[in-house]
Design an enzyme around this catalytic site. Structure first.
Site, PDB file in Angstrom:
ATOM      1  N   HIS A   3     -41.381   7.956  -2.145  1.00 43.51           N
ATOM      2  CA  HIS A   3     -42.242   7.464  -3.230  1.00 43.51           C
ATOM      3  C   HIS A   3     -42.746   8.626  -4.083  1.00 43.51           C
ATOM      4  CE1 HIS A   3     -42.118   3.420  -1.747  1.00 43.51           C
ATOM      5  NE2 HIS A   3     -42.502   3.826  -0.550  1.00 43.51           N
ATOM      6  N   CYS A   4     -41.820   9.278  -4.732  1.00 44.43           N
ATOM      7  CA  CYS A   4     -42.118  10.463  -5.537  1.00 44.43           C
ATOM      8  C   CYS A   4     -41.399  10.319  -6.869  1.00 44.43           C
ATOM      9  CB  CYS A   4     -41.616  11.703  -4.778  1.00 44.43           C
ATOM     10  SG  CYS A   4     -41.702  13.249  -5.681  1.00 44.43           S
ATOM     11  N   GLY A   5     -41.920  10.936  -7.893  1.00 46.19           N
ATOM     12  CA  GLY A   5     -41.250  10.893  -9.185  1.00 46.19           C
ATOM     13  C   GLY A   5     -39.873  11.529  -9.158  1.00 46.19           C
ATOM     14  N   PHE A   6     -39.611  12.380  -8.164  1.00 45.98           N
ATOM     15  CA  PHE A   6     -38.310  13.036  -8.037  1.00 45.98           C
ATOM     16  C   PHE A   6     -37.342  12.278  -7.121  1.00 45.98           C
ATOM     17  CE2 PHE A   6     -41.183  16.612  -9.091  1.00 45.98           C
ATOM     18  CZ  PHE A   6     -40.573  17.018 -10.278  1.00 45.98           C
ATOM     19  N   THR A   7     -37.787  11.156  -6.547  1.00 46.76           N
ATOM     20  CA  THR A   7     -36.955  10.388  -5.619  1.00 46.76           C
ATOM     21  C   THR A   7     -35.589  10.010  -6.196  1.00 46.76           C
ATOM     22  OG1 THR A   7     -38.903   9.590  -4.451  1.00 46.76           O
ATOM     23  CG2 THR A   7     -36.892   8.327  -4.150  1.00 46.76           C
TER      24      THR A   7
END
Length: 176
Positions: free
Chosen positions: A53-57
């Site tokens: 759950h990360c913007g970089f996922t």
């Protein structure tokens, strides 16, 4: 026959001794079993700390493509889920399902680990020392050259399909 038996007993110790210290790690696998990093000696290895759950996922997609495009040339991608930045699911099974369902991840994934601080997994401590750069966020990437010694670190801002990252991966691959 007795000498052969004695020699066979020594083979695991000999193989372990030949493993570069940076790869001399065995970690639990995300879906069970374990990942023996020594099995990747002589190959280029991309180690990446991940989070669901990360913007970089969405970089999972690029890592999967990288794995598919370069594994026959001697590349291994190994993901290490971590909740050190508070963006990972609570259970290994949920992480494995998320990665497979959403991104088709088929490269090796370790069980959840710490990647920074006093509790950092020994592999990540060594990668930070070798590269001079510890993970500051999710999707920090390390390219370990086929020699098992040379390490280049990349921040999450460097995507797996970026020219600089691909260049580092190609330079790290085993020779012809």
């Amino acid at each position: 026959m007795r000498k052969l038996s004695s020699l066979l007993l020594l083979l695991p110790a000999i193989a372990s001794a030949a493993c570069p210290p940076l790869l001399d790690h065995r970690v639990p696998g995300l879906s069970g079993g374990s990942i023996d990093m020594c099995a990747y000696q002589g190959k280029a290895v991309v180690v990446v700390n991940t989070a669901s759950h990360c913007g970089f996922t969405p970089q999972f997609k690029g890592l999967q493509t990288l794995w598919q495009n370069y594994r026959d040339k001697g590349l291994v991608v190994v993901g290490f889920p971590s909740d050190d930045f508070f963006q990972e699911l609570d259970q290994d099974q949920a992480v494995a399902s998320f990665c497979q369902v959403n991104y088709g991840v088929s490269f090796p994934m370790a069980s959840r680990v710490h990647v920074r601080g006093d509790e950092a997994d020994p592999l990540f401590r060594q990668l930070a020392a070798a590269s001079g750069d510890a993970p500051k966020w999710n999707f920090y990437k390390y390219v370990i050259a086929a020699d098992g010694k040379t390490v280049t670190a990349f921040s999450p801002l460097t995507r797996p399909d970026s020219a600089s990252f691909i260049k580092a991966v190609e330079a790290a691959l085993p020779g012809p």
